[in-house]
Design a protein around this motif. Structure first.
Motif, short mmCIF file in Angstrom:
data_model
loop_
_atom_site.label_atom_id
_atom_site.label_comp_id
_atom_site.label_asym_id
_atom_site.label_seq_id
_atom_site.Cartn_x
_atom_site.Cartn_y
_atom_site.Cartn_z
N PHE A 1 8.40 -7.98 -1.69
CA PHE A 1 7.62 -7.29 -2.72
C PHE A 1 6.27 -7.98 -2.93
O PHE A 1 5.27 -7.31 -3.21
CB PHE A 1 8.41 -7.23 -4.04
CG PHE A 1 9.39 -6.09 -4.07
CD1 PHE A 1 9.06 -4.89 -4.68
CD2 PHE A 1 10.63 -6.20 -3.48
CE1 PHE A 1 9.95 -3.83 -4.70
CE2 PHE A 1 11.53 -5.15 -3.49
CZ PHE A 1 11.20 -3.96 -4.10
N GLY A 2 6.23 -9.31 -2.80
CA GLY A 2 4.98 -10.05 -3.01
C GLY A 2 3.93 -9.71 -1.98
O GLY A 2 2.79 -9.38 -2.32
N ILE A 3 4.31 -9.75 -0.68
CA ILE A 3 3.34 -9.44 0.37
C ILE A 3 2.89 -7.98 0.24
O ILE A 3 1.72 -7.65 0.42
CB ILE A 3 3.96 -9.70 1.76
CG1 ILE A 3 4.15 -11.20 1.97
CG2 ILE A 3 3.08 -9.12 2.86
CD1 ILE A 3 2.88 -11.99 2.09
N CYS A 4 3.84 -7.12 -0.12
CA CYS A 4 3.52 -5.70 -0.30
C CYS A 4 2.45 -5.54 -1.39
O CYS A 4 1.44 -4.87 -1.18
CB CYS A 4 4.79 -4.96 -0.67
SG CYS A 4 4.59 -3.20 -0.67
N ALA A 5 2.67 -6.20 -2.53
CA ALA A 5 1.71 -6.09 -3.63
C ALA A 5 0.36 -6.66 -3.20
O ALA A 5 -0.70 -6.09 -3.52
CB ALA A 5 2.24 -6.85 -4.85
N LEU A 6 0.39 -7.76 -2.46
CA LEU A 6 -0.85 -8.40 -2.03
C LEU A 6 -1.66 -7.46 -1.12
O LEU A 6 -2.86 -7.27 -1.31
CB LEU A 6 -0.51 -9.69 -1.27
CG LEU A 6 -1.62 -10.70 -1.08
CD1 LEU A 6 -1.97 -11.32 -2.43
CD2 LEU A 6 -1.20 -11.78 -0.10
N VAL A 7 -0.96 -6.84 -0.16
CA VAL A 7 -1.65 -5.93 0.77
C VAL A 7 -2.23 -4.75 0.01
O VAL A 7 -3.39 -4.38 0.19
CB VAL A 7 -0.67 -5.45 1.87
CG1 VAL A 7 -1.25 -4.28 2.63
CG2 VAL A 7 -0.34 -6.59 2.82
N LEU A 8 -1.42 -4.15 -0.87
CA LEU A 8 -1.87 -2.96 -1.58
C LEU A 8 -3.00 -3.29 -2.56
O LEU A 8 -3.72 -2.39 -3.00
CB LEU A 8 -0.71 -2.29 -2.33
CG LEU A 8 0.47 -1.80 -1.50
CD1 LEU A 8 1.34 -0.87 -2.31
CD2 LEU A 8 0.02 -1.10 -0.23
N LEU A 9 -3.16 -4.56 -2.91
CA LEU A 9 -4.24 -4.97 -3.81
C LEU A 9 -5.51 -5.31 -3.01
O LEU A 9 -6.61 -4.92 -3.38
CB LEU A 9 -3.79 -6.20 -4.61
CG LEU A 9 -4.63 -6.55 -5.82
CD1 LEU A 9 -4.37 -5.54 -6.92
CD2 LEU A 9 -4.28 -7.94 -6.30
N LEU A 10 -5.30 -6.04 -1.88
CA LEU A 10 -6.47 -6.52 -1.13
C LEU A 10 -7.17 -5.39 -0.39
O LEU A 10 -8.39 -5.39 -0.26
CB LEU A 10 -6.05 -7.60 -0.14
CG LEU A 10 -5.77 -8.96 -0.76
CD1 LEU A 10 -5.41 -9.98 0.31
CD2 LEU A 10 -6.99 -9.46 -1.53
#
Lengths: 258, 62
Positions: B22-31
């Motif tokens: 979930f963390g990497i997913c959130a990071l990608v969708l934010l960056l």
């Protein structure tokens, strides 16, 4: 006479869709649509996360670890769906020689690549505790990896050709050839004996999981879908300005004239 | 379902796997949108500079 008829015909329509195929008319429309899709993405995302973590029950076999499904499946669906949309735009650009279709294809490639990456990443972090391996050369995993390489190949090919129109054509041919990989991914769990489990959701059968799990996946998929549209529209606006920088309509834009 | 926040973050022993997904997913969708915004601002800046240069040329052209 004929001309009069034609003009009244197009004026009578509420929206003339063909007009939207021009970058100058699409640019402001896209700008108005972006906030709508961001709001939808946020709403579906919040609802989806709520269902994923607080409503969906714990899995009998996989415990809490199964909750990765709520981003793994939507990311995988979107990686395949975006590829089909991208290939369709690229194909339309090739056939009708329209600038905007090629720009749409170009703007969708990175978001598709990110979805494929997320699908593989979350899959690895799901596979490790459940199968005991981060990666196996299984048909489903390998074909999804090929999908990621197809996206990266499309991006690299377009970036390596200086003439944008030629880059569009070369990219379109690659994108259309790559479509053959999509059914391979989708049916890989049926055609071969894979470690990867079968389809979680099928079009012909009722979902073989708790209703709330299915609802969570659906909401997250809608969130990813709206996100992809918002991001695709944002990027296509940047691409339009970059490619049409020399035109008069870009020079007349309010954001440029200040 | 969760009796305490600690239990929620522990994810039944799967914390590493669930939160890195979930963390990497959130990071990608934010960056991704942030990099696109930077790209958009860069092209707008370039167009504005060209516009100003044109204006300057017109005023001092004669």
């Amino acid at each position: 006479m004929n001309q009069v008829n034609n003009s009244s015909f197009s004026n009578n329509r509420l929206i003339n869709w063909f007009k939207l195929s021009s970058p100058s008319t699409f640019y402001p429309v896209a700008g108005k649509l972006i906030p709508i899709f961001w709001v939808l993405a946020a709403l579906f995302g919040l609802a989806g996360l709520w269902v994923s973590f607080f409503v969906a029950p714990v899995d009998a076999v996989q415990g809490q670890g199964y909750r990765i499904i709520f981003i793994h499946v939507p990311a995988s669906w979107m990686s395949m769906f975006i590829y089909l949309v991208m290939a369709t735009w690229a194909g339309l650009g090739l056939v009708f020689n329209t600038r905007l279709s090629a720009m749409m294809a170009q703007s969708l490639a990175p978001v598709g690549a990110w979805m494929a990456f997320l699908s593989l990443w979350t899959g690895a972090f799901w596979g490790k505790p459940m199968w005991g391996a981060w990666w196996v050369w299984d048909a489903r995993l390998t074909s999804e990896l090929i999908l990621l390489f197809l996206y990266l190949g499309f991006i690299a090919l377009q970036a390596s050709i200086d003439n944008p129109r030629r880059a569009d054509k070369a990219g379109a041919i690659l994108a259309l050839l790559g479509v053959v990989n999509i059914p391979i991914i989708y049916f890989s769990v049926k055609w071969w004996n894979t470690l990867h489990q079968g389809a979680s959701v099928s079009l012909t059968k009722a979902p073989a999981m708790a209703q709330t799990m299915f609802l969570g996946m659906l909401l997250m998929a809608l969130c990813f879908w709206m996100y992809s549209i918002a991001v695709g529209l944002m990027r296509v606006r940047a691409i339009i300005l970059e490619r049409e920088a020399h035109t008069d309509w870009v020079r007349q834009l309010d954001e440029v004239k200040i | 379902m969760w009796n305490s926040p600690a239990e929620f973050f522990a994810m039944g022993g799967y914390a590493l796997y669930v939160w890195s997904s979930f963390g990497i997913c959130a990071l990608v969708l934010l960056l991704e949108p942030l990099t696109i915004r930077a790209r958009f601002k860069a092209i707008i800046r370039r167009l504005r500079q060209e516009h100003l240069a044109d204006q300057f040329d017109r005023e001092n052209g004669k």
